[in-house]
Design a protein around this motif. Structure first.
Motif: not given
Lengths: 171, 131
Positions: A156-167
């Motif tokens: 409800k606060f709007g969109t935000f993003y989770i980003e995961l890098s993995y190697e």
């Protein structure tokens, strides 16, 4: 699906579950994760990003790997201000020092909770200290030349993003 | 030892956000005398000075993961110092693995609370320390 992709997906899920728990418990808000996509480049989708490096070891059956990567949470300004207001129980209408580490704390708690779940699946993460970047069109250096998956998170606060890098690589 | 609202309390966290949240929650519970510190390394001299002045902190609420001195190292210092070694100590942590719980329990923590938490959870944890 390759073994690497399986590990990548297995690695990402606890972070999504953890951020959902943070928003639900500390802000009384449910998050709806949207379709994840591979990220092209290192430009942030948000105006404020908190970043935590990830280092650790994986042990699953006969497989032993070392892994590294990063957790990045990125908020457009409005969703950041609304999340900060809910978390601190007072209204903020502009970015200032008082709310400058809200995103880092959210990342810290997300990492801590994901770390527990991942440890039970054989991924042992060394806890790190979060950092942040603020400003329009900022770049995330930790995502340079690394496969990164972005998942938009709607609430409800709007969109935000989770980003995961993995190697991972041979131990 | 029931909760005394005037109990001299210190909240330690490197994140201003979490210090603010915990301090607000403590005030909602009724605490009136709450100081803050931004790291174990900042808090330790404050704790020592308070002891020397004859008005020691009566309750310590500390984060675990901090850059200069961790909450665990601070707990070990407090528990190893005559005069303050019995100070109630609540550890706040984002890491809930069993191995971490064992570490703080062995170091003599009074109780611990895992982030994220609601005000009611913090209150329950504190009430277990001061029944």
């Amino acid at each position: 699906m390759t073994e690497f992709n399986k590990r990548y997906l297995e690695f990402c899920k606890p972070f999504i579950d953890a951020i959902k728990e943070v928003y639900s418990t500390m802000m009384g808000t449910e998050i709806n994760p949207q379709k994840p996509t591979f990220k092209d480049g290192k430009k942030s989708y948000g105006d404020y990003s908190s970043i935590m490096g990830i280092n650790g070891t994986y042990e699953g059956g006969s497989v032993q790997k070392k892994f590294k990567g990063s957790l990045v949470l990125s908020w457009p300004e409005e969703s950041y201000l609304k999340a900060a207001s809910a978390m601190l129980m007072e209204e903020f209408t502009e970015f200032n020092d008082e709310i400058s580490d809200v995103g880092m704390e959210i990342a810290n708690i997300t990492m801590g909770n994901a770390k527990k779940i991942l440890s039970e699946a054989g991924y042992l993460i060394e806890m790190s200290i979060p950092t942040s970047v603020h400003g329009k069109n900022h770049e995330i250096k930790a995502q340079e030349k690394v496969v990164t998956i972005t998942t938009p998170l709607e609430c409800k606060f709007g969109t935000f993003y989770i980003e995961l890098s993995y190697e991972d690589y041979e131990a | 030892m029931p909760i005394n609202p005037n109990m001299k309390t210190i909240v330690i966290d490197d994140m201003m956000t979490m210090r603010k949240i915990i301090t607000k929650m403590l005030k909602q519970i009724g605490f009136t005398n709450v100081s803050e510190a931004d790291d174990g390394a900042t808090a330790w001299p404050m704790i020592q000075q308070a002891q020397e002045s004859g008005e020691p902190f009566e309750f310590i609420v500390s984060d675990w993961n901090m850059p200069k001195m961790s909450g665990l190292d601070l707990l070990i210092k407090v528990r190893g110092t005559e005069g303050i070694k019995d100070t109630p100590f609540l550890m706040v942590t984002a890491e809930a693995e069993q191995s971490n719980v064992v570490k703080v329990v062995q170091a003599g923590v009074s109780n611990f609370v895992v982030k994220p938490f609601k005000p009611e959870t913090l209150q329950e944890k504190i009430e277990k320390i001061f029944p």
